[in-house]
Write a protein that holds these residues in place. Structure first.
Motif, mmCIF file in Angstrom:
data_model
loop_
_atom_site.group_PDB
_atom_site.id
_atom_site.type_symbol
_atom_site.label_atom_id
_atom_site.label_comp_id
_atom_site.label_asym_id
_atom_site.label_seq_id
_atom_site.Cartn_x
_atom_site.Cartn_y
_atom_site.Cartn_z
ATOM 1 N N ILE A 29 12.681 34.553 11.325
ATOM 2 C CA ILE A 29 14.037 34.703 12.059
ATOM 3 C C ILE A 29 14.909 33.346 11.936
ATOM 4 C CG2 ILE A 29 15.121 34.735 14.249
ATOM 5 C CD1 ILE A 29 12.724 36.399 15.162
ATOM 6 N N HIS A 31 18.516 32.767 13.051
ATOM 7 C CA HIS A 31 19.586 32.996 13.681
ATOM 8 C C HIS A 31 20.017 31.875 14.599
ATOM 9 C CE1 HIS A 31 22.413 34.849 16.287
ATOM 10 N NE2 HIS A 31 22.483 35.906 15.599
ATOM 11 N N ASP A 83 24.739 39.392 19.619
ATOM 12 C CA ASP A 83 24.540 39.194 18.218
ATOM 13 C C ASP A 83 23.405 38.863 17.924
ATOM 14 O OD1 ASP A 83 26.141 38.960 15.868
ATOM 15 O OD2 ASP A 83 25.404 36.748 15.962
ATOM 16 N N ALA A 84 22.722 38.052 18.778
ATOM 17 C CA ALA A 84 21.253 37.450 18.730
ATOM 18 C C ALA A 84 20.169 38.720 18.758
ATOM 19 C CB ALA A 84 20.916 36.450 19.435
ATOM 20 N N LYS A 86 21.049 41.947 18.557
ATOM 21 C CA LYS A 86 21.040 43.077 17.680
ATOM 22 C C LYS A 86 20.380 42.510 16.258
ATOM 23 C CE LYS A 86 24.695 45.003 14.544
ATOM 24 N NZ LYS A 86 23.865 44.489 13.211
ATOM 25 N N TYR A 87 20.549 41.203 15.969
ATOM 26 C CA TYR A 87 19.761 40.601 14.869
ATOM 27 C C TYR A 87 18.185 40.974 15.104
ATOM 28 C CZ TYR A 87 17.650 36.911 11.657
ATOM 29 O OH TYR A 87 16.908 36.440 10.769
ATOM 30 N N ASP A 90 17.789 44.660 14.740
ATOM 31 C CA ASP A 90 17.462 45.054 13.294
ATOM 32 C C ASP A 90 16.422 44.873 12.501
ATOM 33 O OD1 ASP A 90 20.270 46.126 13.322
ATOM 34 O OD2 ASP A 90 21.060 44.255 12.578
ATOM 35 N N GLU A 224 25.432 46.954 18.784
ATOM 36 C CA GLU A 224 26.555 46.979 17.869
ATOM 37 C C GLU A 224 27.671 47.813 18.626
ATOM 38 O OE1 GLU A 224 27.396 48.989 13.705
ATOM 39 O OE2 GLU A 224 25.462 49.396 14.370
#
Length: 326
Positions: A29, A31, A83-84, A86-87, A90, A224
């Motif tokens: 990871i 991020h 944002d984190a 979602k990462y 994914d 998202e």
């Protein structure tokens, strides 16, 4: 050693092989808003997790210390979290314990970024198995978890909605001294935007929260979708100073709070049996009866294999949450 924390003992570990497999994923990871796992060491029957050192303190503490705090500040915070997460989603990772106490500032700088920490309850989504362990922290857990239904990464989005709610008023959306009533509120997704605490909060912020704190996980916003909401991506977040009201409520409702305590399947099933809530909630698809955890889905691993999400040790009892002092 800076950044080192003692991990679970060998007897407490669900499956040592799975922990190392998960380590391999976390180690990849990269991020800016996720605390990195540098390595795992085994010593004396214990696992030691070597984490990235962050020194900026907890989210609530920083807000209380501020002299000026607005909706826009809250929006920027939630953007970083979305944002984190979602990462992570994914990558197939479900955090399962998102809460303000697990959001830390990287440094003491005024403009420090926020970091997601504590992956102790996180899981990799496995096509052959369903996530079913009832875990998380009372007040932040999604309705489908309490209803003992199979669940997905949507539980993280619910928790982000709860965090956003608290960031805008300083108290939790669900509260009761009685566990049964607390669970009933969450199961029904019953919450209000109370006056006067929400009078100066924009309709856009309330709409954003409603989409994340949606009872039906199929209708709930994904990370998202949430990132595209005007309150995050647009200019609808207000610049009015709400620091006094929010900080006062945070100090009243989260000082020495018991909200930090996590729980697992054994504890929640025991409580739901006692509170007679389990029988009133019908699961979708494959569900668990009282005291029984979900088995792998049809077509998954062979009978008898561990689906990683069901091997849990008995944990602490759920603690009643503190009612907001409105």
């Amino acid at each position: 050693m800076p950044g080192a924390v003692e991990g679970p003992s060998w007897k407490q570990a669900e499956d040592i092989r799975d922990i190392y497999d998960f380590r391999d994923v976390l180690g990849t990871i990269k991020h800016p808003n996720i605390v990195a796992l540098d390595d795992i060491y085994e010593s004396g029957g214990h696992l030691y997790l070597i984490m990235q050192l962050v020194s900026g303190g907890e989210l609530f503490d920083r807000i209380v210390e501020k002299g000026f705090y607005t909706e826009r500040d809250a929006s920027r915070l939630i953007f970083q979290v979305l944002d984190a997460v979602k990462y992570l989603h994914d990558l197939g990772i479900v955090h399962r314990d998102l809460k303000p106490e697990n959001l830390l500032y990287y440094s003491l700088d005024e403009d420090s970024k926020i970091m997601i920490s504590d992956f102790g309850l996180s899981k990799m989504e496995d096509p052959g198995c369903v996530l079913s362990t009832a875990c998380g922290t009372p007040g932040y857990v999604a309705p489908e978890v309490l209803a003992q239904k199979p669940y997905s990464k949507a539980v993280d989005c619910w928790s982000i909605g709860v965090i956003a709610y608290i960031l805008l008023c300083g108290y939790p959306p669900f509260y009761d001294e009685n566990d049964a009533k607390l669970f009933e509120q969450i199961l029904k997704a019953e919450y209000e935007f109370d006056s006067p605490y929400w009078d100066d909060i924009s309709d856009s912020a309330k709409d954003f929260i409603r989409h994340l704190m949606e009872k039906d996980p199929e209708k709930r916003f994904t990370c998202e979708q949430a990132l595209q909401h005007p309150w995050i991506a647009g200019d609808t977040a207000l610049d009015k100073n709400i620091h006094q009201s929010v900080s006062e409520q945070i100090k009243k409702n989260f000082a020495k709070s018991k909200w930090k305590q996590a729980f697992n399947a054994t504890a929640v099933v025991r409580h739901m049996r006692k509170l007679q809530l389990g029988t009133s909630q019908e699961g979708q698809g494959q569900t668990a009866s009282h005291g029984e955890l979900l088995m792998p889905a049809p077509g998954g691993p062979a009978a008898g294999c561990c689906c990683r999400d069901c091997c849990v040790e008995p944990g602490p009892e759920l603690s009643p949450t503190l009612p907001p002092q409105l």
